[in-house]
Design a protein around this motif. Structure first.
Motif, PDB file in Angstrom:
ATOM      1  N   GLU A  28      -1.414   4.598  -5.220  1.00 17.05           N
ATOM      2  CA  GLU A  28      -2.143   4.329  -6.464  1.00 17.05           C
ATOM      3  C   GLU A  28      -3.321   3.386  -6.204  1.00 17.05           C
ATOM      4  N   ARG A  29      -3.105   2.394  -5.346  1.00 14.09           N
ATOM      5  CA  ARG A  29      -4.154   1.420  -5.043  1.00 14.09           C
ATOM      6  C   ARG A  29      -5.332   2.081  -4.319  1.00 14.09           C
ATOM      7  N   TYR A  30      -5.037   3.042  -3.441  1.00 16.72           N
ATOM      8  CA  TYR A  30      -6.073   3.585  -2.569  1.00 16.72           C
ATOM      9  C   TYR A  30      -6.555   4.987  -2.918  1.00 16.72           C
ATOM     10  N   TRP A  31      -6.040   5.614  -3.980  1.00 18.55           N
ATOM     11  CA  TRP A  31      -6.436   6.995  -4.263  1.00 18.55           C
ATOM     12  C   TRP A  31      -7.943   7.118  -4.498  1.00 18.55           C
ATOM     13  N   GLU A  32      -8.540   6.140  -5.165  1.00 20.69           N
ATOM     14  CA  GLU A  32      -9.968   6.249  -5.456  1.00 20.69           C
ATOM     15  C   GLU A  32     -10.809   6.082  -4.187  1.00 20.69           C
ATOM     16  N   MET A  67     -11.500  -1.611  -4.507  1.00 28.76           N
ATOM     17  CA  MET A  67     -12.531  -1.243  -3.535  1.00 28.76           C
ATOM     18  C   MET A  67     -13.473  -2.427  -3.340  1.00 28.76           C
ATOM     19  N   PRO A  68     -13.875  -2.688  -2.099  1.00 30.34           N
ATOM     20  CA  PRO A  68     -14.748  -3.832  -1.840  1.00 30.34           C
ATOM     21  C   PRO A  68     -16.093  -3.708  -2.553  1.00 30.34           C
ATOM     22  N   PRO A  86     -13.819   0.505   8.177  1.00 33.81           N
ATOM     23  CA  PRO A  86     -12.709  -0.437   8.398  1.00 33.81           C
ATOM     24  C   PRO A  86     -11.767  -0.543   7.200  1.00 33.81           C
ATOM     25  N   PHE A  87     -12.306  -0.436   5.990  1.00 32.28           N
ATOM     26  CA  PHE A  87     -11.439  -0.493   4.813  1.00 32.28           C
ATOM     27  C   PHE A  87     -10.543   0.737   4.759  1.00 32.28           C
ATOM     28  N   GLY A  88     -11.094   1.898   5.090  1.00 33.59           N
ATOM     29  CA  GLY A  88     -10.294   3.120   5.132  1.00 33.59           C
ATOM     30  C   GLY A  88      -9.229   3.067   6.212  1.00 33.59           C
ATOM     31  N   GLU A  89      -9.572   2.512   7.365  1.00 33.37           N
ATOM     32  CA  GLU A  89      -8.578   2.365   8.434  1.00 33.37           C
ATOM     33  C   GLU A  89      -7.446   1.432   8.013  1.00 33.37           C
ATOM     34  N   GLN A  90      -7.794   0.351   7.335  1.00 35.99           N
ATOM     35  CA  GLN A  90      -6.779  -0.584   6.830  1.00 35.99           C
ATOM     36  C   GLN A  90      -5.873   0.109   5.813  1.00 35.99           C
ATOM     37  N   ALA A  91      -6.469   0.837   4.893  1.00 36.54           N
ATOM     38  CA  ALA A  91      -5.702   1.546   3.867  1.00 36.54           C
ATOM     39  C   ALA A  91      -4.782   2.582   4.510  1.00 36.54           C
ATOM     40  N   ALA A  93      -3.602   2.603   7.547  1.00 30.77           N
ATOM     41  CA  ALA A  93      -2.543   1.916   8.293  1.00 30.77           C
ATOM     42  C   ALA A  93      -1.438   1.447   7.349  1.00 30.77           C
ATOM     43  N   GLU A  94      -1.814   0.903   6.199  1.00 31.64           N
ATOM     44  CA  GLU A  94      -0.814   0.447   5.223  1.00 31.64           C
ATOM     45  C   GLU A  94      -0.008   1.624   4.681  1.00 31.64           C
ATOM     46  N   LEU A  95      -0.677   2.711   4.373  1.00 32.41           N
ATOM     47  CA  LEU A  95       0.004   3.894   3.847  1.00 32.41           C
ATOM     48  C   LEU A  95       0.933   4.508   4.887  1.00 32.41           C
ATOM     49  N   ARG A  96       0.473   4.599   6.129  1.00 29.74           N
ATOM     50  CA  ARG A  96       1.328   5.146   7.191  1.00 29.74           C
ATOM     51  C   ARG A  96       2.543   4.253   7.441  1.00 29.74           C
ATOM     52  N   ALA A  97       2.341   2.936   7.424  1.00 31.42           N
ATOM     53  CA  ALA A  97       3.451   2.005   7.625  1.00 31.42           C
ATOM     54  C   ALA A  97       4.478   2.148   6.501  1.00 31.42           C
ATOM     55  N   ALA A  98       4.020   2.356   5.280  1.00 27.69           N
ATOM     56  CA  ALA A  98       4.940   2.541   4.150  1.00 27.69           C
ATOM     57  C   ALA A  98       5.657   3.881   4.240  1.00 27.69           C
ATOM     58  N   LEU A  99       4.983   4.872   4.772  1.00 28.48           N
ATOM     59  CA  LEU A  99       5.559   6.211   4.881  1.00 28.48           C
ATOM     60  C   LEU A  99       6.529   6.317   6.061  1.00 28.48           C
ATOM     61  N   HIS A 100       6.316   5.506   7.070  1.00 27.80           N
ATOM     62  CA  HIS A 100       7.160   5.520   8.272  1.00 27.80           C
ATOM     63  C   HIS A 100       7.598   4.086   8.597  1.00 27.80           C
TER      64      HIS A 100
END
Length: 110
Positions: A28-32, A67-68, A86-91, A93-100
């Motif tokens: 929800e935080r990163y969909w946009e 969004m920044p 870099p913001f997309g990479e951070q997002a 990484a957070e989503l992948r960590a939550a998924l796995h």
């Protein structure tokens, strides 16, 4: 972008309820951000041939608070990408960590 698309990834079904809630919160935080990035892909160009004009501030929803400012207010594409990547990479990484969560490395405190 694939981590915030409408269809949930298969790995989501393997998560426990707290992990599902965490993934959905991040999604929800990163969909946009994903939708914004999609506007600059070749796939989007097939639908809309023009690259979106910058800045994007007035063309994204008012709830794009995650969004920044540098991304929303960039007037040059180079500056836009310098923030988006870099913001997309951070997002991601957070989503992948939550998924796995089993693949998340231990923190220094553990």
């Amino acid at each position: 972008m694939e981590l915030v698309e409408p269809l949930l990834p298969r790995a989501f079904n393997e998560l426990g309820e707290p992990a599902k809630a965490k993934f959905l919160e991040l999604r929800e935080r990163y969909w946009e951000l994903g939708a914004t990035a999609m506007m600059f892909t070749t796939y989007f160009k097939m639908i809309h041939p023009d690259v979106p004009d910058l800045p994007l501030r007035d063309r994204v929803s008012s709830d794009a608070t995650g969004m920044p400012d540098a991304l929303l207010d960039a007037t040059a594409y180079g500056d836009f990408l310098d923030t988006l990547i870099p913001f997309g990479e951070q997002a991601a990484a957070e989503l992948r960590a939550a998924l796995h969560p089993e693949a998340t490395p231990f923190s220094d405190s553990e």
